[in-house]
Each structure stands twice: as C-alpha cells, then as structure tokens.
Design an enzyme around this catalytic site. Sequence first.
Site, PDB file in Angstrom:
ATOM      1  N   GLU A 168     -21.378 -38.012  -1.301  1.00  0.00           N
ATOM      2  CA  GLU A 168     -21.700 -38.992  -0.273  1.00  0.00           C
ATOM      3  C   GLU A 168     -21.304 -40.422  -0.646  1.00  0.00           C
ATOM      4  OE1 GLU A 168     -25.319 -36.523   1.878  1.00  0.00           O
ATOM      5  OE2 GLU A 168     -25.793 -38.426   0.890  1.00  0.00           O
ATOM      6  N   GLU A 352     -24.175 -29.784   2.946  1.00  0.00           N
ATOM      7  CA  GLU A 352     -25.608 -30.070   3.080  1.00  0.00           C
ATOM      8  C   GLU A 352     -25.964 -30.071   4.554  1.00  0.00           C
ATOM      9  OE1 GLU A 352     -27.192 -33.577   1.236  1.00  0.00           O
ATOM     10  OE2 GLU A 352     -26.044 -33.298  -0.611  1.00  0.00           O
TER      11      GLU A 352
END
Length: 441
Positions: A168, A352
Amino acid sequence: MLELKRGDFPRDFLFGASTSSYQIEGHSFGGAGPTHWDTFAATPGNVVGGQNGAIACDHYNRMDEDLDLLKDGGFDVYRFSTSWARVMPEGRGRVNAEGLDFYDRLVDGLLERGIKPAATLYHWELPAALADLGGWSNRDIASWFAEFTQVVMERIGDRVWSAAPINEFFCVAWMGHFLGHHAPGLRDVRATARAMHHVLLAHGRSIEVMRGLGMENLGAVCNLEYTVPVDGSDAAARAARTYDGFYNRFYLGGLFNRAYPADLMEDLDPHMPEGYRDDMDLIGQKLDWCGINYYTRKIVAPAGGPWPHLETVDGPLGKTQLGWEIYPDGLYHLLKRVHDGYTRDIPLYVTENGMANDDRVSNGAVDDKARIDYLNAHLARVKRACDEKIPVKGYFTWSLLDNYEWNEGYDPRFGIVHVDFKSLKRTPKASYHALAKVLRT
C-alpha cells in the site's frame, strides 16, 4: 453460509488470508529494533488508548498455532510481511539472526502444511534509525531497502511462492506524510510528494534485487478506492479526479505506464525530488502480477482552502465498524479498470479485502454474520470479473487474526479468527468456519 463454492471460480483460482508483521507478531522481543510506529504510538493522541504493537497477537511465539488455523481452514496461500526492524534493527548493516530464523521457520512451516508463502517485504514499520535520517522523504531509502531485500530474500527467496516489495504505497506516503494519521505523523506536502516517489523507487530497486537473485512471481500491492463525485457539477468532477489521482492513478501510472498523471503533477511537480523522471524505467519494470487491496469507495466533494481542494462525504450504504461504506461493486469496477487500463494481461489478485466488525465471543463462538454477508457480496463481484475473462487469480481475506489496527488500536476487529488480547486465545469465527467449509470441499 457462503453462497459460492470453489467450483464457481477458475480451476487455478487461489484462496488466501493476509496479515502483517507489526500487527500480529509482537515487536518487543526476538531482537527487533525500534520502529517509527513505536515512536508514533508513544506520542499522546496518535493512537487510540496509546496502544502499540509490543505484544499484538504474540504470533512470534504462537506461529505454529496460527499456521494450523490456515491449514485447517483449507487456505491455499498465506500472505505475510517481514519486519525490517526485526531483521535489521538499525535498518542497515547489522543483521539479527534470530529475526531471519523466524521467517525461515515461518516459510518452512507453511510449506510443510501445503500452503504457498506469499511474502511482502514491508508493511509500514520503518526502523527508527532510518526515520531519523528522513525515512521515506530521503532518496537514500531506496538503497537501504534494496539492502534489506537482499538480506531477507537470500534466506527465504528460494522458497516463497510470490513476493512484493511494499504494501500500500498510498498509506506509506499519504497517510504518514500528508494526513499525519500514520507514522511518521507528518503534515507536509513536500515530504509527501517525495515519499510518494521514493516508495515507488524503493519498490523498483527491490524488484531489481529479487530478479538478480533469480526470483520469479514478483508483483506490486496497491490499495485502491473506487472514487465518485458527490454530484454532477464540474467542480465535483475535478475534485474526484484529484482524489483518484493521488490515491489510485499516481501509483498505477508509475508502475505500469512509467509516468505520473499529468493533471496531478500540475500541483505536485514543484514538490517532487529533482530528476525524478529519470527513475521511471526502474519504477516501471516488468511485474508478474498486481495485487489490489480494496475496502470501500469515496464520494468526493469540492472544498476551499489549499490543495487538494476537496473533502469526502459519507455514502448512503451500510458501514463497517470503522465507518467505511460497504460498496462491493467498487471491487469489480477496479478489477476491470486496472486490467483494461494498466496491467493488460498479467494476473490480478485481491490481496486484501475485509471488514472491521465489533465481534464478541458468546458461549465460545463468534457469530459474525455481517462479515459473511460482506464476503458473499465481494466474492460475487470477483466471480463476475472472472466470468468476463479478467485474469483474477486469487482472493485473500483481511485478516486471518484480529490485530493491532494502527492508529485505531485494538478495537476494530478485521479477523476471521477472534483474538482475546488479554489471554491471547484464538477463537475461529463463523466466517472462518464458512470459508473452511467451502475451501476444504
């Protein structure tokens, strides 16, 4: 119960669960060095209850129990991250043998249970010694990260199924340097712009190192949000495009187009490091897959004040424990958008996806029907993408365990396994059992 079965997905489709090192391992033992998250959490007001990752889920000492949960659940893949400060306590130079041994045992333990190890090298816990040198705003971090990559992957790179350098990019750069919600807690647009570039530069150097070690199946993990304007006005459209620019298009553009979005750079360019355009070939080198972390959408409205001249507003749909709107269609749209506009033919993975829920143990069980509903809705959108021949090859739920949720502390529960943070007892939730029933079939 889950409405979809394994047979509803392509034969090579993989199901997994994800975690991260600082959120579950417990950072106060095993020779780990201090991180900027320890510093951030020790500063009043930064983290709910002043909580930190010192013990977390004690995964460091309970690894076998947790790996058995993966095996018993029928998962194909376990996506974990390595702690930079556990392996190299000062971030450079000295290697902590105990830390490397831990990840060695982790990989071997997964393979012994027939589970594919998916390694992410960095999930936000920067060694404090490197934070003292400017951290992600310092260009040298790309070389420091390359050294860390070399140390870790010389040990486990021959046995991991896949690897990605950084989890991320947006959260590392924007949440920590512009909003100040994550470590290092800055609110500085110049530091943000440099961190945005350097996190991609470090990714590129790490991929280069792993290719040099002969590793394959290397990718990038981006957290993306489906972004829409609050209304039909030109001002709202501009605001939504700006948000989409610094959240989604900056990183996708760098990784897959070797260029940052021109409209965004009109505002960011004065703050970027000198000569940044010369790094784009290194940043945009070949990848074998792309991971998408998806949780919610953002509805964006124009606002006054300094750049980026926008604000987000609440959507009308149901919310998670953290107030994130549950919008499953956004996952389908992002899978299609990334495939059509950026990655073309390489595999996509949902690395995710999950929800925070206020889960409680009652009579030895946890009935998290809301999470089962969430999984059903999002898996249905993944199936739609697969049916349209978008090459989605796997879905990994976040998270295996309830864990330390960064600035939110331990209250939000994302796990399919409940953790009592006093006794550290694990209790598989109804969602775990629902997944296991499908995955073991």
